[in-house]
Design a protein around this motif. Structure first.
Motif, PDB file in Angstrom:
ATOM      1  N   ILE A 217       0.847  -1.199   0.000  1.00  0.00           N
ATOM      2  CA  ILE A 217       0.000   0.000   0.000  1.00  0.00           C
ATOM      3  C   ILE A 217       0.878   1.244   0.000  1.00  0.00           C
ATOM      4  CG2 ILE A 217      -1.671   1.335   1.349  1.00  0.00           C
ATOM      5  CD1 ILE A 217      -2.775  -1.503   2.276  1.00  0.00           C
TER       6      ILE A 217
ATOM      7  N   LEU B   4      -4.099   2.489   4.214  1.00  0.00           N
ATOM      8  CA  LEU B   4      -5.007   2.959   3.163  1.00  0.00           C
ATOM      9  C   LEU B   4      -5.417   4.411   3.415  1.00  0.00           C
ATOM     10  CD1 LEU B   4      -7.219  -0.225   2.766  1.00  0.00           C
ATOM     11  CD2 LEU B   4      -5.634   0.703   1.057  1.00  0.00           C
TER      12      LEU B   4
ATOM     13  N   THR C 134      -9.890   3.352  -2.919  1.00  0.00           N
ATOM     14  CA  THR C 134      -9.846   1.910  -2.689  1.00  0.00           C
ATOM     15  C   THR C 134     -11.242   1.323  -2.734  1.00  0.00           C
ATOM     16  OG1 THR C 134      -7.881   2.141  -1.291  1.00  0.00           O
ATOM     17  CG2 THR C 134      -9.175   0.139  -1.002  1.00  0.00           C
TER      18      THR C 134
ATOM     19  N   GLU D 248     -13.073  -2.271  -1.664  1.00  0.00           N
ATOM     20  CA  GLU D 248     -12.924  -3.519  -0.895  1.00  0.00           C
ATOM     21  C   GLU D 248     -13.834  -4.573  -1.508  1.00  0.00           C
ATOM     22  OE1 GLU D 248     -13.985  -5.048   3.637  1.00  0.00           O
ATOM     23  OE2 GLU D 248     -14.275  -2.948   3.118  1.00  0.00           O
TER      24      GLU D 248
ATOM     25  N   ILE E 211     -11.641  -1.691   6.917  1.00  0.00           N
ATOM     26  CA  ILE E 211     -11.329  -1.065   5.630  1.00  0.00           C
ATOM     27  C   ILE E 211     -12.493  -0.238   5.101  1.00  0.00           C
ATOM     28  CG2 ILE E 211     -10.776  -1.580   3.208  1.00  0.00           C
ATOM     29  CD1 ILE E 211      -9.255  -4.061   4.349  1.00  0.00           C
TER      30      ILE E 211
ATOM     31  N   ALA F 280     -12.657   3.176   2.429  1.00  0.00           N
ATOM     32  CA  ALA F 280     -12.826   2.753   1.033  1.00  0.00           C
ATOM     33  C   ALA F 280     -13.926   3.582   0.377  1.00  0.00           C
ATOM     34  CB  ALA F 280     -13.178   1.268   0.970  1.00  0.00           C
TER      35      ALA F 280
END
Length: 154
Positions: free
Chosen positions: A68, A96, A103, A105, A123, A127
């Motif tokens: 990352i 992240l 992003t 997921e 996450i 995201a």
């Protein structure tokens, strides 16, 4: 947009722990498609979309965090299936968040239909979106959503 400009769009695909066992690990939950099968589908899809992808699978949290970090200045998006780290890794979440790369997921199974401990994702909060429950097709949907987001946001 020219083909060259589209090729400049690059996505990092991250597969977390135990995903290297796809095809043999609990096919009733995760399906029968292998990780290499998913990667081949993603490569074909990336060619059709006119983007570049880099793929990393690791069973080690630090390797995923390092990947990352290394994405900075190299990739415009990240597609991640962090596996079990989804529910446990503040380090992946923080990485992240720190790089601020859009992003998406993804999960093969619907994590909200499974054990309660799988219902929380560290996450998800960092995201742009989450796709789960469509087997290997979750990756396809995730890549399409991410590329659409990136091209819309340019």
């Amino acid at each position: 947009m020219s083909t060259q400009a589209l090729r400049e769009l690059s996505v990092l695909v991250l597969h977390g722990p135990n995903l290297n066992l796809l095809g043999i690990r609990e096919p009733g939950i995760y399906g029968s498609v292998t990780l290499e099968g998913i990667n081949c589908l993603l490569r074909e899809e990336s060619d059709e979309l006119g983007i570049s992808i880099s793929i990393v699978q690791s069973n080690h949290e630090g390797v995923l965090v390092d990947s990352i970090h290394e994405a900075l200045g190299k990739h415009q998006g990240i597609l991640i299936n962090a596996g079990a780290y989804t529910h446990t890794s503040i380090a992946i979440r923080d990485a992240l968040s720190a790089v601020k790369i859009p992003t998406v997921e993804v999960h093969l199974s619907n994590i909200y239909q499974r054990e309660t401990f799988r219902h929380h994702s560290y996450i998800a909060a960092v995201a742009v979106g989450q796709i789960s429950g469509f087997g290997a097709h979750s990756y396809h949907l995730g890549l399409l959503a991410l590329v659409n987001h990136l091209r819309t946001d340019l």
